[in-house]
Design a protein around this motif. Structure first.
Motif, PDB file in Angstrom:
ATOM      1  N   LYS A 173      13.026  -1.519  -9.756  1.00 21.69           N
ATOM      2  CA  LYS A 173      12.014  -0.820  -9.636  1.00 21.69           C
ATOM      3  C   LYS A 173      12.025   0.583  -9.570  1.00 21.69           C
ATOM      4  CE  LYS A 173       9.285  -3.419  -6.719  1.00 21.69           C
ATOM      5  NZ  LYS A 173       7.916  -3.774  -6.039  1.00 21.69           N
ATOM      6  N   ALA A 174      12.826   1.034  -8.632  1.00 25.66           N
ATOM      7  CA  ALA A 174      13.103   2.302  -8.177  1.00 25.66           C
ATOM      8  C   ALA A 174      13.760   3.113  -9.386  1.00 25.66           C
ATOM      9  CB  ALA A 174      14.037   2.571  -7.167  1.00 25.66           C
ATOM     10  N   VAL A 199      15.550  -6.363  -6.815  1.00 23.08           N
ATOM     11  CA  VAL A 199      14.193  -6.072  -7.299  1.00 23.08           C
ATOM     12  C   VAL A 199      13.767  -4.535  -7.223  1.00 23.08           C
ATOM     13  CG1 VAL A 199      11.957  -6.383  -6.955  1.00 23.08           C
ATOM     14  CG2 VAL A 199      13.277  -8.489  -7.397  1.00 23.08           C
ATOM     15  N   ASN A 200      14.106  -4.159  -5.872  1.00 25.60           N
ATOM     16  CA  ASN A 200      13.692  -2.672  -5.398  1.00 25.60           C
ATOM     17  C   ASN A 200      14.526  -1.696  -6.025  1.00 25.60           C
ATOM     18  OD1 ASN A 200      11.493  -2.786  -3.314  1.00 25.60           O
ATOM     19  ND2 ASN A 200      12.717  -4.487  -2.645  1.00 25.60           N
ATOM     20  N   ALA A 201      15.662  -1.903  -6.179  1.00 25.24           N
ATOM     21  CA  ALA A 201      16.601  -1.041  -6.923  1.00 25.24           C
ATOM     22  C   ALA A 201      16.147  -0.940  -8.337  1.00 25.24           C
ATOM     23  CB  ALA A 201      18.077  -1.432  -7.028  1.00 25.24           C
ATOM     24  N   TRP A 230       4.434  -2.600 -10.918  1.00 27.76           N
ATOM     25  CA  TRP A 230       5.441  -2.181  -9.596  1.00 27.76           C
ATOM     26  C   TRP A 230       5.139  -2.993  -8.477  1.00 27.76           C
ATOM     27  CZ3 TRP A 230       8.792   0.355 -12.112  1.00 27.76           C
ATOM     28  CH2 TRP A 230       8.454   1.195 -12.810  1.00 27.76           C
ATOM     29  N   ASN A 231       4.470  -3.948  -8.531  1.00 30.43           N
ATOM     30  CA  ASN A 231       4.246  -4.836  -7.271  1.00 30.43           C
ATOM     31  C   ASN A 231       5.278  -6.094  -7.523  1.00 30.43           C
ATOM     32  OD1 ASN A 231       3.069  -6.600  -9.132  1.00 30.43           O
ATOM     33  ND2 ASN A 231       0.945  -6.334  -7.823  1.00 30.43           N
ATOM     34  N   LEU A 232       6.270  -6.151  -8.548  1.00 30.17           N
ATOM     35  CA  LEU A 232       7.003  -7.086  -8.437  1.00 30.17           C
ATOM     36  C   LEU A 232       7.816  -7.421  -7.136  1.00 30.17           C
ATOM     37  CD1 LEU A 232       8.516  -9.263 -10.464  1.00 30.17           C
ATOM     38  CD2 LEU A 232      10.314  -7.563 -10.882  1.00 30.17           C
ATOM     39  N   ASN A 233       7.903  -8.714  -7.198  1.00 29.06           N
ATOM     40  CA  ASN A 233       8.641  -9.096  -5.651  1.00 29.06           C
ATOM     41  C   ASN A 233       9.612  -9.991  -5.931  1.00 29.06           C
ATOM     42  OD1 ASN A 233       9.096  -9.009  -3.027  1.00 29.06           O
ATOM     43  ND2 ASN A 233       7.258 -10.197  -2.321  1.00 29.06           N
ATOM     44  N   GLY A 234      10.754 -10.276  -5.015  1.00 33.73           N
ATOM     45  CA  GLY A 234      11.853 -11.279  -5.159  1.00 33.73           C
ATOM     46  C   GLY A 234      11.271 -12.623  -4.671  1.00 33.73           C
ATOM     47  N   LEU A 252      15.579  -9.146  -3.016  1.00 32.25           N
ATOM     48  CA  LEU A 252      14.791  -8.071  -2.864  1.00 32.25           C
ATOM     49  C   LEU A 252      15.662  -6.749  -3.071  1.00 32.25           C
ATOM     50  CD1 LEU A 252      12.811  -8.748   0.512  1.00 32.25           C
ATOM     51  CD2 LEU A 252      12.036  -8.954  -1.813  1.00 32.25           C
ATOM     52  N   VAL A 253      16.884  -6.724  -2.697  1.00 32.72           N
ATOM     53  CA  VAL A 253      17.628  -5.609  -3.198  1.00 32.72           C
ATOM     54  C   VAL A 253      17.755  -5.176  -4.578  1.00 32.72           C
ATOM     55  CG1 VAL A 253      19.907  -4.615  -2.977  1.00 32.72           C
ATOM     56  CG2 VAL A 253      19.312  -5.809  -0.997  1.00 32.72           C
TER      57      VAL A 253
END
Lengths: 343, 236
Positions: free
Chosen positions: A107-108, A103-105, A332-336, A100-101
């Motif tokens: 995406k941002a 993936v969210n990085a 943008w809804n990609l998730n780990g 998640l870290v």
């Protein structure tokens, strides 16, 4: 962000991020094969005292380190955001909190600069580490061996992955770590067993799990238990085995089944190239055994250097090249995801 | 000056944008659904709606915890990565302070809390000062609710409780404190990203994106056990 096919260039510059386990990694890769930078912040020292990776601790370290690591990757590569064509990230499988870290990085960063976001499968990453060494020759066969995976993957063409065999219980690297622990070797035990094995003799008969005829699957839990039981029984009876001999005998059982099944699959599918990747591909015994089997054959053997076999982001950037060319982008809804089928 | 606010520290997911302390838009959901999946689409939608580009942002404010470990990491990682990529600063604000600030016109002490399971809560004590400046009386920490209420009782003054998890602790609070406890009303129990923006504009200090880390208030279980074992050995 939709890119027309004719516009797709093949010397694109990709920022790749990988945080699926305990390495915070970022790399900049050009054209899927040229490494402009490859930064890995290992957390091994932090997890060592626990004898294995602590997922929550891994996630915490990723969050602390992520922007530093990505910044270093850009600086080392000498590129700025404007030079980037896409951001790629490992979407799974792995430790979900750790994934998640990244993936969210990713995406941002992609959102901030309006860049395409490319999702990459961790195993596809390991396999594509090979293209950082030399171009593929299809059909090809990849043996992926690490602490979390043991798989034989057939590649009929670029980016077409077919899993023809996988472990039914423990991964090979997992068996190494558990046997190492029972020999009182510190974590991670794989490299130490490899080293001891070179000084030992294969005098202890440990089982090899061949499974049903024609199967390319693996099983290492029986072997692992056999080693642990042997050591336990020996201790009760006051017998002593040399650690070197235990290591050598155990390693022989692992390597024999890995190399033999790889050899058979390579022959059955008539592959032109065999690649061995993943953390256990660093094992000297395995490397030698693979070389012995394929050296006088038509099959080209590729084993990337150690730094590209253990978890890193360069391999993610290499795999992302295929996503890039096929224009496979994430929303943008990609998730780990902890479990994810190979793509 | 435009600031984007992000709060994913609990089940409540909030995204808001303000320019010079004037709210332009706010998006809040209050149900248990995946923040990792939904946060970036929410930011994208809000900015698109307001016709604001990421490059127009001057800072990002984020609730840095305490709260759900994973939730906090999603917000903090997104905020620091976006801020770093845009070369703008971040405001890391206590998620409890954001909740406490809903008690703007309460003159006693304010006790925001988030359930931390096994009878524990993440909590702190706050008080409103002059010009709506909120002051921290006791910093955020994790504590057994029972012990915390004993402590609060001895303060002998009205305490305003603000929490989405109030119902879980309702009976213990009313048994322990009776009339001393004031309970927040309806929407005042909800952490709002617009309030996070107020704090960023009015009193928080921005920091560099690299320096932003979550506030968990406690070590991981593995570290706690390891330390206990180590201390046990040293004692022996």
């Amino acid at each position: 962000m939709n890119i027309e096919k004719e516009q797709i260039k093949d010397d694109e510059i990709i920022l790749a991020i990988e945080t699926s386990c305990d390495e915070t990694a970022a790399a900049v890769i050009q054209g899927g094969s040229s490494i402009l930078s490859n930064v890995v912040a290992s957390q091994i020292e932090s997890h060592q005292r626990f004898g294995g990776v602590v997922p929550e601790l891994a996630s915490r370290h990723h969050t602390e380190n992520i922007t530093w690591v990505v910044e270093e990757a850009l600086t080392d590569a000498g590129v700025i955001f404007a030079d980037l064509d896409a951001v790629a990230v490992t979407a799974g499988p792995g430790l979900v909190g750790a994934l998640l870290v990244g993936v969210n990085a990713a995406k941002a960063i992609a959102f901030a600069h309006g860049l395409p976001l490319l999702p990459v499968h961790h195993i596809a990453g390991h396999i594509q580490a090979a293209r950082l060494e030399r171009p593929w020759h299809y059909p090809a066969l990849a043996l992926v061996v690490s602490g979390g995976h043991t798989e034989l993957v057939l590649l009929k063409d670029e980016g077409e992955y077919e899993v023809i065999g996988q472990t039914r219980d423990d991964a090979a690297g997992e068996a190494y770590d558990k046997v190492a622990r029972s020999l009182n070797l510190s974590y991670p035990g794989g490299p130490q067993i490899d080293k001891l094995a070179r000084e030992g003799e294969t005098i202890i008969p440990f089982p090899i799990a061949w499974l049903e005829e024609g199967s390319y699957d693996f099983s290492f839990s029986g072997l692992k238990s056999a080693v642990i039981n042997k050591l336990h029984n020996a201790k009760q009876k006051g017998e002593v085995f040399r650690k070197e001999d235990v290591a050598a005998s155990f390693q022989r059982s692992v390597i024999e089944v890995l190399t033999e099944k790889t050899k058979r699959a390579a022959a059955q599918y008539g592959v032109k190239q065999v690649v061995v990747v993943g953390g256990v591909a660093a094992n000297k015994g395995l490397r030698q055994s693979m070389k012995d089997i394929f050296s006088n054959t038509e099959v080209e053997l590729t084993i990337p250097p150690l730094a590209l076999c253990t978890d890193n982001a360069a391999m993610i950037g290499a795999a992302a090249h295929i996503q890039w060319k096929k224009n496979i982008q994430a929303d943008w809804n990609l998730n780990g995801k902890a479990d994810l089928a190979l793509f | 000056m435009k600031i984007l606010a992000i709060d994913t520290s609990t089940h409540v997911m909030g995204v808001a944008l303000a320019e010079d302390n004037k709210l332009l838009g706010e998006y809040v959901t209050n149900f248990k659904k995946n923040h990792s999946l939904r946060l970036m689409p929410a930011i994208h939608e809000l900015l698109k709606e307001l016709d604001i580009k990421p490059q127009d942002l001057d800072a990002i404010a984020v609730a840095k915890g305490p709260g759900s470990y994973t939730g906090v990491r999603i917000g903090v990682t997104t905020a620091k990565s976006m801020a770093w990529a845009l070369n703008i600063p971040v405001y890391g604000v206590s998620s409890l302070k954001v909740l406490a600030r809903n008690g703007t016109y309460f003159s006693g002490v304010i006790c925001p809390f988030i359930d931390a399971r096994r009878g524990q809560v993440y909590t702190g004590l706050y008080k409103m000062g002059a010009e709506h400046q909120i002051k921290t009386i006791i910093s955020d920490h994790i504590v057994a609710m029972e012990d915390w209420l004993h402590y609060i009782k001895e303060k002998n003054e009205p305490v305003l409780f603000l929490s989405q998890d109030y119902d879980l602790h309702h009976s213990l609070i009313s048994e322990s404190l009776a009339d001393q406890a004031v309970v927040g009303n309806g929407m005042d129990m909800l952490p709002k990203p617009s309030v996070l923006l107020s704090l960023a504009f009015e009193q928080e200090k921005p920091i560099s994106a690299h320096a932003l880390v979550p506030e968990y208030t406690q070590r991981t279980e593995a570290e706690k056990k390891w330390l206990e074992k180590k201390e046990g050995k040293t004692d022996a």
